[in-house]
Motif scaffolding. Structure first.
Motif: not given
Length: 609
Positions: A462-489
């Motif tokens: 599901v994180y792959t789909s979420l990051l893909f969504a951020c990428s294709h919508s140009g949501l850089i801050e959200d993408g970076l946040k979720y890439f980090k939270s995936m690991q830390t949370d």
């Protein structure tokens, strides 16, 4: 031969004779007969003893018959067997095997005296339901009151750890159990325990630890061999699995269908036709080819090796085709790029007495998605509702995917909303649908609803789909946040898919240097996938210097890929370096590579179910 109750139905007899009949029928597996004997016995006003009731409760446990079990429990209370350790232990075992843990624990807590078997029964019940915290708490209590666990205790606990794939915290607990087992001196003396230890390590992909246990075993059972072989297949070490099979042959160890299931699964991963044909020959020699599970795997094996002809030949040779057989061959055509043939087979299937299941419908809906055929997909949806699959989450998940691929995102959401008790896969499918349509904010909103309101724990997919969504919508801050939270949370280790999304995300907004740093941080064997998006971004942003650096690295890790040269040629074309672009394109022919052509299709097919 066991004594039949009908033989004695009309005669009065002493208790020892009743016990003889009950013992024989139970030991021979005639559990229903045992309960019939007790019915005759009860109507004859003969009461059982401590020998009778454990056998009766054992029969109820094997039949998973709670009505009979509770009736017997009532009889035992009236007859005053509350203090009998053997009878009460049998009661605990009955409720445990029937997954009524509260009742099992209540009987256990009220026992005036307990045995190791009593403790094991409740611990096993907790482990079967993956309630490992309660199982471990009971194990500690068992040790405090002076009972020494047996190998059966640890087999139950290790099986509980082996079944939980979500938390590596359980791996550490399993390793602690391993240490405790070694301290008690049970390793290498109990084959079932050793196999359970291996199974636990295999489940978590710790093959070095599993192999250590396997190698010190003096007596290796067929389960030992299949466990370690299956582990290597699971982690993709197919060569190691086949080496173990050769050892089995040299040591004249008999094989069973589980061994061949492991080997065939290995062939499915490798896709090597010669190896697959060799394994098939061995299956035929051993007479395992008529096992349903083997036949279905053979179909998938040949399809993955690119030999649909052999896959179809095996399917056609099956006299009594099951729903699994049909699903296997339909999936083989669908996944091999032949959705029309898959649909044709589905049409044939629904005209037989065999009806599709959720997996079949999921497969055929995937074929519709690949065809982009909305009309056929709608006909399949109608079939889903007409045949009672509206509650099948696998079918509903595939409907979401099909409508999304056909460009009807509002229908995807409609299907999603009508499903009650949504599982993680269903949420992932809808989030991915928003992602491929470039609806990043909608994907994020759905993800937050899933994790916050519904409290569903996300996974790597599901994180792959979420990051893909951020990428294709140009949501850089959200993408970076979720890439980090995936690991830390959630403790999810990034895969190549996550890294590729990250690189694509940074590249799309012009953060090319950061994207290159992200690529360099990846293992070399997975860098090629991530370098492609970076090189495309260099063309868009006109960064030739970084593009040449990325291209050099890409050609280094993937020298036989024509796509690498095409990307570099496009980069040179975008800035007017025509000679350099021609050099790149000529290199494709010089190195004997072929550029893959793009294609699209429009289907004009009237499908009739």
């Amino acid at each position: 031969m066991p004594l039949r109750p009908s033989t004695f139905a009309n005669f009065q007899r002493p208790l020892y004779l009743w016990n003889l009949i009950i013992r024989d029928s139970t030991n021979n597996g005639f559990f229903t007969e045992t309960l019939k004997v007790y019915s005759f016995m009860h109507h004859s006003r003969v009461h059982g003893n401590t020998f009778t009731y454990p056998l009766l409760l054992k029969s109820c446990a094997n039949l998973l018959s709670i009505p009979h079990g509770t009736m017997l429990h009532g009889h035992l209370l009236r007859l005053g067997f509350q203090a009998d350790t053997f009878v009460q232990t049998a009661l605990v075992d009955l409720y445990s095997k029937c997954s009524i843990i509260e009742s099992a624990r209540k009987v256990f807590d009220e026992m005036p005296q307990r045995t190791v078997v009593s403790w094991n029964a409740v611990i096993s019940a907790y482990c079967h339901e993956s309630l490992m915290d309660k199982a471990m708490s009971l194990l500690k209590e068992m040790l405090v009151v002076g009972f020494e666990p047996s190998s059966s205790t640890f087999v139950s606990i290790l099986s509980g750890y082996s079944s939980d794939l979500n938390s590596f915290e359980f791996l550490w607990q399993g390793m602690s159990i391993h240490c405790f087992v070694v301290k008690l001196g049970l390793v290498c003396f109990e084959v079932s325990l050793d196999n359970s230890l291996m199974g636990m390590y295999v489940q978590f992909g710790q093959m070095d630890e599993a192999k250590k246990i396997f190698e010190i075993l003096d007596e290796k059972s067929i389960v030992s061999w299949t466990t370690i072989m299956g582990g290597y297949v699971k982690v993709g070490s197919i060569v190691e699995a086949f080496k173990l099979f050769k050892q089995m042959q040299h040591q004249n160890i008999g094989t069973d269908f589980v061994v061949f299931m492991n080997l065939i699964s290995g062939c499915i991963q490798t896709g090597e036709l010669l190896l697959a044909s060799s394994v098939h020959s061995l299956v035929l020699q051993c007479g395992c080819d008529e096992e349903d599970s083997i036949e279905n795997l053979l179909i998938t094996m040949y399809a993955n090796c690119g030999n649909l002809t052999s896959a179809r030949r095996i399917f056609d040779a099956i006299i009594r085709k099951s729903v699994l057989s049909w699903t296997s061959i339909i999936a083989s055509y669908a996944r091999s790029g032949h959705p029309e043939e898959a649909l044709d087979l589905f049409r044939r299937m629904v005209r037989t007495e065999i009806k599709p299941n959720g997996a079949t419908l999921a497969t055929i809906l995937s074929a519709c998605a690949d065809l982009g055929s909305l009309s056929i997909g709608q006909e399949i949806e109608q079939y889903v509702f007409e045949n009672g699959f509206e509650l099948d989450q696998q079918a509903q998940t595939s409907l979401i995917h099909m409508y999304s691929k056909c460009g009807v995102i509002n229908k995807s959401r409609e299907v999603f909303e009508r499903v009650k008790n949504k599982d993680l896969t269903l949420w992932t499918s809808m989030i991915n649908s928003y992602a491929i349509h470039g609806l990043g904010n909608e994907a994020i909103s759905l993800f937050e609803n899933m994790t916050t309101s519904e409290r569903i724990r996300p996974d790597a997919i599901v994180y792959t789909s979420l990051l893909f969504a951020c990428s294709h919508s140009g949501l850089i801050e959200d993408g970076l946040k979720y890439f980090k939270s995936m690991q830390t949370d959630f403790g999810i280790t990034p895969t190549i898919e996550h890294y590729t999304c990250l690189v694509d995300l940074l590249s799309r907004v012009g953060q090319l240097d950061l994207a290159l740093d992200a690529v360099k941080a990846m293992p070399p064997e997975v860098q090629a996938k991530a370098l492609g998006p970076l090189l495309s971004a260099c063309r868009i942003h006109g960064n030739v210097e970084l593009g040449e650096l990325a291209a050099a690295k890409l050609l280094d890790v993937s020298p036989r890929s024509s796509a690498s040269y095409v990307l570099m040629a496009n980069l040179y074309n975008s800035i007017g370096k025509w000679n350099e672009a021609n050099t790149m394109r000529n290199a494709i022919a010089d190195k004997g590579m072929v550029k893959e052509c793009g294609w699209s299709q429009v289907q004009f097919v009237k499908y009739v179910m």
